[in-house]
Design a protein around this motif. Structure first.
Motif, mmCIF file in Angstrom:
data_model
loop_
_atom_site.group_PDB
_atom_site.id
_atom_site.type_symbol
_atom_site.label_atom_id
_atom_site.label_comp_id
_atom_site.label_asym_id
_atom_site.label_seq_id
_atom_site.Cartn_x
_atom_site.Cartn_y
_atom_site.Cartn_z
ATOM 1 N N GLU A 216 0.759 -1.017 -0.001
ATOM 2 C CA GLU A 216 -0.152 0.003 0.045
ATOM 3 C C GLU A 216 0.825 1.208 0.004
ATOM 4 O O GLU A 216 0.547 2.327 -0.697
ATOM 5 N N VAL A 217 1.829 1.366 0.992
ATOM 6 C CA VAL A 217 2.897 2.377 0.649
ATOM 7 C C VAL A 217 3.650 2.661 -0.526
ATOM 8 O O VAL A 217 3.702 3.568 -1.163
ATOM 9 N N LEU A 218 4.168 1.440 -1.168
ATOM 10 C CA LEU A 218 4.735 1.616 -2.512
ATOM 11 C C LEU A 218 3.641 1.904 -3.508
ATOM 12 O O LEU A 218 3.912 2.916 -4.241
ATOM 13 N N ARG A 219 2.575 1.597 -3.713
ATOM 14 C CA ARG A 219 1.327 2.409 -4.329
ATOM 15 C C ARG A 219 1.167 3.632 -4.289
ATOM 16 O O ARG A 219 1.101 4.356 -5.157
ATOM 17 N N HIS A 220 1.002 3.972 -3.028
ATOM 18 C CA HIS A 220 0.765 5.272 -2.566
ATOM 19 C C HIS A 220 1.904 6.173 -3.333
ATOM 20 O O HIS A 220 1.736 7.294 -4.041
ATOM 21 N N PHE A 221 3.083 5.915 -3.154
ATOM 22 C CA PHE A 221 4.341 6.784 -3.650
ATOM 23 C C PHE A 221 4.484 6.662 -5.100
ATOM 24 O O PHE A 221 4.941 7.664 -5.818
ATOM 25 N N ARG A 222 4.214 5.291 -5.647
ATOM 26 C CA ARG A 222 4.305 5.302 -7.128
ATOM 27 C C ARG A 222 3.308 6.006 -7.772
ATOM 28 O O ARG A 222 3.572 6.674 -8.692
ATOM 29 N N ALA B 253 4.082 9.754 -7.815
ATOM 30 C CA ALA B 253 5.238 10.202 -8.670
ATOM 31 C C ALA B 253 4.650 10.004 -10.154
ATOM 32 O O ALA B 253 5.401 10.356 -11.171
ATOM 33 N N GLY B 254 3.536 9.651 -10.315
ATOM 34 C CA GLY B 254 2.729 9.388 -11.559
ATOM 35 C C GLY B 254 3.312 8.200 -12.375
ATOM 36 O O GLY B 254 3.218 8.372 -13.545
ATOM 37 N N LEU B 255 3.687 7.148 -11.516
ATOM 38 C CA LEU B 255 4.119 5.915 -12.368
ATOM 39 C C LEU B 255 3.267 4.974 -12.351
ATOM 40 O O LEU B 255 2.631 4.690 -11.307
ATOM 41 N N THR B 256 3.202 4.072 -13.670
ATOM 42 C CA THR B 256 2.494 3.070 -13.538
ATOM 43 C C THR B 256 3.589 1.753 -12.930
ATOM 44 O O THR B 256 4.812 2.120 -12.882
#
Length: 46
Positions: A19-25, A28-31
């Protein structure tokens, strides 16, 4: 299918990290694919 809730007493460390990774990804506008290219790794690992 909605997002799984990684919070609460039964949340695993891996689920919280996801969930944390998804938030920051997303911030950052990254898929997933875009992040995988930058790491580099396979998208399935992201």
């Amino acid at each position: 299918m909605g997002r799984r809730n990684a919070e609460g007493p039964g949340a695993s460390t891996a689920a919280v990290f996801g969930e944390v990774l998804r938030h920051f990804r997303e911030a950052a506008g990254l898929t997933q694919e875009g992040l995988a290219v930058r790491i580099p790794c396979d998208r399935s690992h992201v």
